[in-house]
Design a protein around this motif. Sequence first.
Motif, PDB file in Angstrom:
ATOM      1  N   ASP A  28       7.492  -7.522   7.970  1.00 16.07           N
ATOM      2  CA  ASP A  28       7.107  -7.858   6.603  1.00 16.07           C
ATOM      3  C   ASP A  28       6.368  -6.715   5.905  1.00 16.07           C
ATOM      4  O   ASP A  28       5.977  -6.843   4.748  1.00 16.07           O
ATOM      5  CB  ASP A  28       6.228  -9.113   6.588  1.00 16.07           C
ATOM      6  CG  ASP A  28       7.003 -10.373   6.925  1.00 16.07           C
ATOM      7  OD1 ASP A  28       8.243 -10.306   7.035  1.00 16.07           O
ATOM      8  OD2 ASP A  28       6.366 -11.431   7.081  1.00 16.07           O
ATOM      9  N   VAL A  29       6.129  -5.617   6.616  1.00 15.16           N
ATOM     10  CA  VAL A  29       5.423  -4.463   6.047  1.00 15.16           C
ATOM     11  C   VAL A  29       6.450  -3.437   5.596  1.00 15.16           C
ATOM     12  O   VAL A  29       7.298  -2.997   6.371  1.00 15.16           O
ATOM     13  CB  VAL A  29       4.468  -3.841   7.086  1.00 15.16           C
ATOM     14  CG1 VAL A  29       3.857  -2.562   6.549  1.00 15.16           C
ATOM     15  CG2 VAL A  29       3.391  -4.847   7.477  1.00 15.16           C
ATOM     16  N   ARG A  30       6.386  -3.053   4.317  1.00 18.73           N
ATOM     17  CA  ARG A  30       7.342  -2.077   3.795  1.00 18.73           C
ATOM     18  C   ARG A  30       6.663  -0.785   3.353  1.00 18.73           C
ATOM     19  O   ARG A  30       7.138   0.300   3.626  1.00 18.73           O
ATOM     20  CB  ARG A  30       8.106  -2.679   2.621  1.00 18.73           C
ATOM     21  CG  ARG A  30       9.168  -1.784   2.047  1.00 18.73           C
ATOM     22  CD  ARG A  30      10.346  -1.532   2.969  1.00 18.73           C
ATOM     23  NE  ARG A  30      11.045  -2.784   3.153  1.00 18.73           N
ATOM     24  CZ  ARG A  30      11.577  -3.180   4.304  1.00 18.73           C
ATOM     25  NH1 ARG A  30      11.515  -2.426   5.354  1.00 18.73           N
ATOM     26  NH2 ARG A  30      12.159  -4.336   4.402  1.00 18.73           N
ATOM     27  N   ILE A  31       5.534  -0.896   2.649  1.00 14.85           N
ATOM     28  CA  ILE A  31       4.877   0.292   2.103  1.00 14.85           C
ATOM     29  C   ILE A  31       3.398   0.256   2.480  1.00 14.85           C
ATOM     30  O   ILE A  31       2.747  -0.785   2.381  1.00 14.85           O
ATOM     31  CB  ILE A  31       5.021   0.349   0.563  1.00 14.85           C
ATOM     32  CG1 ILE A  31       6.503   0.399   0.173  1.00 14.85           C
ATOM     33  CG2 ILE A  31       4.293   1.559  -0.011  1.00 14.85           C
ATOM     34  CD1 ILE A  31       6.747   0.223  -1.317  1.00 14.85           C
ATOM     35  N   ILE A  32       2.881   1.416   2.894  1.00 12.89           N
ATOM     36  CA  ILE A  32       1.477   1.552   3.273  1.00 12.89           C
ATOM     37  C   ILE A  32       0.873   2.705   2.477  1.00 12.89           C
ATOM     38  O   ILE A  32       1.442   3.797   2.438  1.00 12.89           O
ATOM     39  CB  ILE A  32       1.345   1.840   4.785  1.00 12.89           C
ATOM     40  CG1 ILE A  32       1.921   0.670   5.583  1.00 12.89           C
ATOM     41  CG2 ILE A  32      -0.106   2.129   5.170  1.00 12.89           C
ATOM     42  CD1 ILE A  32       2.182   0.983   7.037  1.00 12.89           C
ATOM     43  N   PHE A  33      -0.264   2.433   1.846  1.00 13.64           N
ATOM     44  CA  PHE A  33      -1.028   3.477   1.164  1.00 13.64           C
ATOM     45  C   PHE A  33      -2.389   3.600   1.833  1.00 13.64           C
ATOM     46  O   PHE A  33      -3.042   2.599   2.107  1.00 13.64           O
ATOM     47  CB  PHE A  33      -1.233   3.138  -0.315  1.00 13.64           C
ATOM     48  CG  PHE A  33      -0.024   3.362  -1.159  1.00 13.64           C
ATOM     49  CD1 PHE A  33       0.271   4.620  -1.663  1.00 13.64           C
ATOM     50  CD2 PHE A  33       0.829   2.314  -1.469  1.00 13.64           C
ATOM     51  CE1 PHE A  33       1.388   4.833  -2.441  1.00 13.64           C
ATOM     52  CE2 PHE A  33       1.955   2.514  -2.249  1.00 13.64           C
ATOM     53  CZ  PHE A  33       2.237   3.773  -2.742  1.00 13.64           C
ATOM     54  N   ILE A  34      -2.796   4.825   2.088  1.00 12.74           N
ATOM     55  CA  ILE A  34      -4.127   5.096   2.603  1.00 12.74           C
ATOM     56  C   ILE A  34      -4.782   6.064   1.634  1.00 12.74           C
ATOM     57  O   ILE A  34      -4.267   7.158   1.402  1.00 12.74           O
ATOM     58  CB  ILE A  34      -4.083   5.681   4.025  1.00 12.74           C
ATOM     59  CG1 ILE A  34      -3.425   4.661   4.958  1.00 12.74           C
ATOM     60  CG2 ILE A  34      -5.491   6.054   4.498  1.00 12.74           C
ATOM     61  CD1 ILE A  34      -3.192   5.151   6.352  1.00 12.74           C
ATOM     62  N   ASN A  35      -5.886   5.614   1.036  1.00 15.93           N
ATOM     63  CA  ASN A  35      -6.581   6.394   0.009  1.00 15.93           C
ATOM     64  C   ASN A  35      -5.601   6.844  -1.082  1.00 15.93           C
ATOM     65  O   ASN A  35      -5.591   8.003  -1.485  1.00 15.93           O
ATOM     66  CB  ASN A  35      -7.313   7.578   0.628  1.00 15.93           C
ATOM     67  CG  ASN A  35      -8.411   7.145   1.565  1.00 15.93           C
ATOM     68  OD1 ASN A  35      -8.993   6.070   1.413  1.00 15.93           O
ATOM     69  ND2 ASN A  35      -8.687   7.945   2.571  1.00 15.93           N
ATOM     70  N   SER A  36      -4.758   5.924  -1.500  1.00 18.77           N
ATOM     71  CA  SER A  36      -3.800   6.113  -2.598  1.00 18.77           C
ATOM     72  C   SER A  36      -2.653   7.074  -2.276  1.00 18.77           C
ATOM     73  O   SER A  36      -1.950   7.516  -3.175  1.00 18.77           O
ATOM     74  CB  SER A  36      -4.506   6.576  -3.881  1.00 18.77           C
ATOM     75  OG  SER A  36      -5.495   5.640  -4.247  1.00 18.77           O
TER      76      SER A  36
END
Length: 77
Positions: free
Chosen positions: A45-53
């Motif tokens: 269910d995870v598609r996109i990950i942002f870390i500190n934008s």
Amino acid sequence: MEKHIEIKLFATLSKFLPPDPDKFPISPGIKVRDVIRELKVPPEDVRIIFINSVRKDIDTVLQGGERVGIFPPLGGG
């Protein structure tokens, strides 16, 4: 010393938010994949990950202090 991240889960993933998402405790060196597992979010269910934008992947290592945003697949028209 315990470290924390700020975690945001969007859309259908919001039901997996922990009680205090602004101070989610982690061990330095943990991967985003491990955080997802701890939160019981289905990895598919995870598609996109942002870390500190900045867009990152599921195997990104966290040290503490990061802002982590996780998005499901999004549809629309």
